[in-house]
Design a protein around this motif. Structure first.
Motif, mmCIF file in Angstrom:
data_model
loop_
_atom_site.group_PDB
_atom_site.id
_atom_site.type_symbol
_atom_site.label_atom_id
_atom_site.label_comp_id
_atom_site.label_asym_id
_atom_site.label_seq_id
_atom_site.Cartn_x
_atom_site.Cartn_y
_atom_site.Cartn_z
ATOM 1 N N LEU A 5 0.662 -1.325 -0.327
ATOM 2 C CA LEU A 5 0.239 -0.008 0.657
ATOM 3 C C LEU A 5 1.060 0.890 -0.480
ATOM 4 O O LEU A 5 1.850 1.548 1.252
ATOM 5 N N VAL A 7 1.146 5.472 0.136
ATOM 6 C CA VAL A 7 0.041 6.413 1.031
ATOM 7 C C VAL A 7 0.710 7.778 0.757
ATOM 8 O O VAL A 7 1.685 7.967 1.371
ATOM 9 N N LEU A 36 -2.889 5.377 -2.297
ATOM 10 C CA LEU A 36 -4.146 6.286 -1.553
ATOM 11 C C LEU A 36 -3.999 7.428 -1.608
ATOM 12 O O LEU A 36 -2.503 7.560 -1.132
ATOM 13 N N ALA A 42 -6.608 5.374 4.043
ATOM 14 C CA ALA A 42 -6.279 4.527 4.649
ATOM 15 C C ALA A 42 -5.356 3.405 5.425
ATOM 16 O O ALA A 42 -5.403 2.273 5.056
ATOM 17 N N HIS A 45 -7.896 1.422 4.801
ATOM 18 C CA HIS A 45 -7.370 -0.203 4.203
ATOM 19 C C HIS A 45 -6.700 -0.887 4.548
ATOM 20 O O HIS A 45 -6.238 -2.109 4.542
ATOM 21 N N ILE A 54 3.434 -0.971 4.083
ATOM 22 C CA ILE A 54 3.254 -0.299 3.604
ATOM 23 C C ILE A 54 3.966 1.022 3.660
ATOM 24 O O ILE A 54 4.761 0.557 3.965
ATOM 25 N N ALA A 56 4.731 4.943 2.515
ATOM 26 C CA ALA A 56 4.023 6.488 3.148
ATOM 27 C C ALA A 56 4.786 7.722 3.593
ATOM 28 O O ALA A 56 6.194 7.146 4.463
#
Length: 200
Positions: A5, A7, A36, A42, A45, A54, A56
């Motif tokens: 993911l 972010v 995202l 987030a 998610h 993740i 970020a």
């Protein structure tokens, strides 16, 4: 295959990293990447999709007071199972210290070479067993709900949102109610909670 993911508030950084992660030449493992630009989405998610990693950049959100309150809930959602790589600009030591109290896989400057980021990502994901058939995450919000949420977080009134989106004011109210239910928001002021004193 591993789930990652991204972010980041910056569209170009998100799409650039997503494209780079999908280049099989750089990584021994295959990734399923979702990007995202909203901290509440987030967090949800992370809870529902359970990414392996993740990546970020939270520093892009720090100027929006209502976003800073969400840092702690987002970081708390990133447990030991969901490894977190924090990208930072190096400009905000107080925010970096705040984030450091949560478990981080690594913290890198955004100016770090891509080879360094690739090594950190490889180390983080290869510590976990690969998933054979990862589930593609269904969006938490519809596109219309995402637009309403963005305008809402800009501080626009229901009538202003309705005018901007060419919909009825009652429809905006319905969208907001659905957004609150989907994101587990206690009340209509949740996105605008003030900055905690310790983060200043």
């Amino acid at each position: 295959m591993y789930k990652i993911l991204l972010v980041d508030r910056c569209y170009f950084t998100r799409t650039g990293l997503e494209s780079w992660l999908n280049q099989t030449d750089f990584f021994p493992a295959a990734f399923l990447v979702t990007a995202l630009n909203n901290l509440m989405l987030a967090k949800e998610h992370i809870i529902q999709w359970q990414p392996d990693l993740i990546v970020a950049d939270l520093f892009g959100f720090k100027h929006d007071l209502h976003h800073i309150e969400q840092f702690s809930s987002l970081l708390a959602a990133c447990g030991k199972e969901n490894r977190l790589i924090l990208l930072q600009s190096g400009e905000d030591a107080a925010l970096a210290d705040y984030c450091a109290q949560y478990p981080l896989q690594a913290s890198l400057l955004k100016t770090a070479p891509l080879e360094t980021l690739a090594r950190v990502i490889d180390a983080a994901v290869l510590e976990r067993p690969a998933r054979e058939m990862p589930q593609i995450a269904a969006p938490l919000l519809t596109r219309q709900e995402e637009k309403v949420l963005s305008l809402w977080m800009e501080g626009r009134s229901n009538q202003s949102i309705a005018s901007k989106m060419c919909i009825n004011g009652k429809t905006v109210y319905t969208y907001k109610r659905n957004i609150r239910m989907k994101l587990g928001m206690d009340n209509r002021f949740t996105p605008f909670l003030s900055l905690p004193e310790s983060v200043n």
